[in-house]
Design a protein around this motif. Sequence first.
Motif, PDB file in Angstrom:
ATOM      1  N   VAL A  65       0.827  -1.203   0.000  1.00  0.00           N
ATOM      2  CA  VAL A  65       0.000   0.000   0.000  1.00  0.00           C
ATOM      3  C   VAL A  65       0.868   1.263   0.000  1.00  0.00           C
ATOM      4  O   VAL A  65       0.466   2.311  -0.477  1.00  0.00           O
ATOM      5  N   GLU A  66       2.105   1.135   0.492  1.00  0.00           N
ATOM      6  CA  GLU A  66       3.021   2.282   0.526  1.00  0.00           C
ATOM      7  C   GLU A  66       3.617   2.584  -0.844  1.00  0.00           C
ATOM      8  O   GLU A  66       4.254   3.612  -1.032  1.00  0.00           O
ATOM      9  N   GLU A  67       3.432   1.674  -1.792  1.00  0.00           N
ATOM     10  CA  GLU A  67       3.962   1.811  -3.149  1.00  0.00           C
ATOM     11  C   GLU A  67       5.485   1.997  -3.151  1.00  0.00           C
ATOM     12  O   GLU A  67       6.037   2.922  -3.739  1.00  0.00           O
ATOM     13  N   THR A  68       6.162   1.080  -2.501  1.00  0.00           N
ATOM     14  CA  THR A  68       7.620   1.056  -2.475  1.00  0.00           C
ATOM     15  C   THR A  68       8.135   0.621  -3.846  1.00  0.00           C
ATOM     16  O   THR A  68       7.778  -0.451  -4.320  1.00  0.00           O
ATOM     17  N   PRO A  69       8.976   1.436  -4.504  1.00  0.00           N
ATOM     18  CA  PRO A  69       9.504   1.049  -5.819  1.00  0.00           C
ATOM     19  C   PRO A  69      10.462  -0.142  -5.699  1.00  0.00           C
ATOM     20  O   PRO A  69      11.407  -0.102  -4.921  1.00  0.00           O
ATOM     21  N   LEU A  70      10.179  -1.204  -6.478  1.00  0.00           N
ATOM     22  CA  LEU A  70      11.025  -2.391  -6.502  1.00  0.00           C
ATOM     23  C   LEU A  70      11.390  -2.710  -7.943  1.00  0.00           C
ATOM     24  O   LEU A  70      10.514  -2.759  -8.804  1.00  0.00           O
ATOM     25  N   GLY A  71      12.674  -2.925  -8.182  1.00  0.00           N
ATOM     26  CA  GLY A  71      13.110  -3.252  -9.528  1.00  0.00           C
ATOM     27  C   GLY A  71      14.111  -4.385  -9.546  1.00  0.00           C
ATOM     28  O   GLY A  71      14.868  -4.581  -8.596  1.00  0.00           O
ATOM     29  N   HIS A  72      14.110  -5.124 -10.647  1.00  0.00           N
ATOM     30  CA  HIS A  72      15.085  -6.189 -10.859  1.00  0.00           C
ATOM     31  C   HIS A  72      16.465  -5.581 -11.121  1.00  0.00           C
ATOM     32  O   HIS A  72      16.616  -4.371 -11.254  1.00  0.00           O
ATOM     33  N   GLU A  73      17.464  -6.410 -11.208  1.00  0.00           N
ATOM     34  CA  GLU A  73      18.859  -5.981 -11.403  1.00  0.00           C
ATOM     35  C   GLU A  73      19.009  -5.012 -12.576  1.00  0.00           C
ATOM     36  O   GLU A  73      19.701  -4.003 -12.460  1.00  0.00           O
ATOM     37  N   GLU A  74      18.338  -5.288 -13.695  1.00  0.00           N
ATOM     38  CA  GLU A  74      18.478  -4.411 -14.870  1.00  0.00           C
ATOM     39  C   GLU A  74      17.925  -3.013 -14.593  1.00  0.00           C
ATOM     40  O   GLU A  74      18.448  -2.021 -15.084  1.00  0.00           O
ATOM     41  N   ILE A  75      16.868  -2.945 -13.811  1.00  0.00           N
ATOM     42  CA  ILE A  75      16.284  -1.655 -13.427  1.00  0.00           C
ATOM     43  C   ILE A  75      17.250  -0.920 -12.501  1.00  0.00           C
ATOM     44  O   ILE A  75      17.512   0.275 -12.676  1.00  0.00           O
ATOM     45  N   SER A 167      13.533  11.689 -15.021  1.00  0.00           N
ATOM     46  CA  SER A 167      13.840  12.424 -16.249  1.00  0.00           C
ATOM     47  C   SER A 167      13.495  11.578 -17.466  1.00  0.00           C
ATOM     48  O   SER A 167      13.300  10.359 -17.376  1.00  0.00           O
ATOM     49  N   GLU A 168      13.470  12.236 -18.614  1.00  0.00           N
ATOM     50  CA  GLU A 168      13.195  11.513 -19.857  1.00  0.00           C
ATOM     51  C   GLU A 168      14.264  10.467 -20.145  1.00  0.00           C
ATOM     52  O   GLU A 168      13.960   9.386 -20.647  1.00  0.00           O
ATOM     53  N   ASP A 169      15.524  10.770 -19.818  1.00  0.00           N
ATOM     54  CA  ASP A 169      16.600   9.789 -20.017  1.00  0.00           C
ATOM     55  C   ASP A 169      16.352   8.517 -19.194  1.00  0.00           C
ATOM     56  O   ASP A 169      16.537   7.403 -19.684  1.00  0.00           O
ATOM     57  N   ILE A 170      15.955   8.694 -17.948  1.00  0.00           N
ATOM     58  CA  ILE A 170      15.652   7.536 -17.093  1.00  0.00           C
ATOM     59  C   ILE A 170      14.456   6.778 -17.669  1.00  0.00           C
ATOM     60  O   ILE A 170      14.479   5.542 -17.783  1.00  0.00           O
ATOM     61  N   LYS A 171      13.397   7.487 -18.021  1.00  0.00           N
ATOM     62  CA  LYS A 171      12.205   6.860 -18.603  1.00  0.00           C
ATOM     63  C   LYS A 171      12.578   6.010 -19.815  1.00  0.00           C
ATOM     64  O   LYS A 171      12.180   4.846 -19.911  1.00  0.00           O
ATOM     65  N   ASN A 172      13.339   6.596 -20.728  1.00  0.00           N
ATOM     66  CA  ASN A 172      13.709   5.870 -21.949  1.00  0.00           C
ATOM     67  C   ASN A 172      14.535   4.623 -21.630  1.00  0.00           C
ATOM     68  O   ASN A 172      14.335   3.563 -22.229  1.00  0.00           O
ATOM     69  N   ALA A 173      15.448   4.738 -20.681  1.00  0.00           N
ATOM     70  CA  ALA A 173      16.285   3.589 -20.305  1.00  0.00           C
ATOM     71  C   ALA A 173      15.444   2.493 -19.643  1.00  0.00           C
ATOM     72  O   ALA A 173      15.647   1.299 -19.904  1.00  0.00           O
ATOM     73  N   LEU A 174      14.501   2.879 -18.792  1.00  0.00           N
ATOM     74  CA  LEU A 174      13.628   1.892 -18.149  1.00  0.00           C
ATOM     75  C   LEU A 174      12.764   1.191 -19.191  1.00  0.00           C
ATOM     76  O   LEU A 174      12.591  -0.026 -19.150  1.00  0.00           O
ATOM     77  N   GLU A 175      12.240   1.953 -20.136  1.00  0.00           N
ATOM     78  CA  GLU A 175      11.440   1.349 -21.200  1.00  0.00           C
ATOM     79  C   GLU A 175      12.289   0.397 -22.038  1.00  0.00           C
ATOM     80  O   GLU A 175      11.782  -0.606 -22.540  1.00  0.00           O
ATOM     81  N   GLY A 176      13.592   0.695 -22.158  1.00  0.00           N
ATOM     82  CA  GLY A 176      14.501  -0.189 -22.872  1.00  0.00           C
ATOM     83  C   GLY A 176      14.669  -1.532 -22.183  1.00  0.00           C
ATOM     84  O   GLY A 176      14.901  -2.554 -22.834  1.00  0.00           O
ATOM     85  N   VAL A 177      14.544  -1.561 -20.859  1.00  0.00           N
ATOM     86  CA  VAL A 177      14.601  -2.825 -20.116  1.00  0.00           C
ATOM     87  C   VAL A 177      13.363  -3.654 -20.444  1.00  0.00           C
ATOM     88  O   VAL A 177      13.447  -4.857 -20.665  1.00  0.00           O
ATOM     89  N   GLY A 178      12.209  -2.990 -20.462  1.00  0.00           N
ATOM     90  CA  GLY A 178      10.963  -3.656 -20.833  1.00  0.00           C
ATOM     91  C   GLY A 178      10.307  -4.430 -19.704  1.00  0.00           C
ATOM     92  O   GLY A 178      10.804  -4.477 -18.582  1.00  0.00           O
ATOM     93  N   ASN A 179       9.141  -5.003 -20.011  1.00  0.00           N
ATOM     94  CA  ASN A 179       8.339  -5.800 -19.082  1.00  0.00           C
ATOM     95  C   ASN A 179       8.060  -5.047 -17.785  1.00  0.00           C
ATOM     96  O   ASN A 179       8.122  -5.600 -16.690  1.00  0.00           O
TER      97      ASN A 179
END
Length: 193
Positions: A65-75, A167-179
């Motif tokens: 419920v706290e919406e803690t950001p969690l990402g895999h190694e690539e993220i 930033s847009e750079d971060i957004k684009n890189a995250l989208e490059g990881v996908g899924n």
Amino acid sequence: MERHFYWVRLANVPHWLLETPTRASGEAFDEPWMFTEGHVLVDPGPLKSRISHPGQKRTFLFAGVEETPLGHEEIADVFRTLAPDDVQLFPVSIEGESDRSFVVNAIKAVDAIDEARCAEVQHYREGTFPEFAGQYRWIYGLRIDPSKTEGAQVFRLKKFKVALVVSEDIKNALEGVGNLGVSFERVTGPSEG
């Protein structure tokens, strides 16, 4: 040229649900919102999270419920490479999973909301929640002033910490990881609606 920024939101896609990270012992933190407050934290030590509802595994999402950001190694690698001064990455094991995952803690909170350009802002009413005095209850059509981001690539907003902004750079890189289990809402430039 104006820099563009995006509010990272939970996407409307099928995904698994993860519980709020706890200590590896299973003990909950006194302040479970700490990973969404926009400040440097003392290393909390080993963390774990459990799957509260099975579904499609995603590389980046928000837990609990706290919406803690969690990402895999690539993220985590995206944040390590493009925003090393803006985040802390804390390893978290997800029960039943062998992939390495990380809590992404944005360590900066900037005062960059451009209230006049937002579609609608809702303030906490005076006296209702004194601890939230001066903060926003909710913002529709969020807009920020990129000149007030203090050079950050990733941050929270001082009076509206629910928003994780990249930033847009971060957004684009995250989208490059996908899924991804997140989507991106632009918060700079002309309103989109």
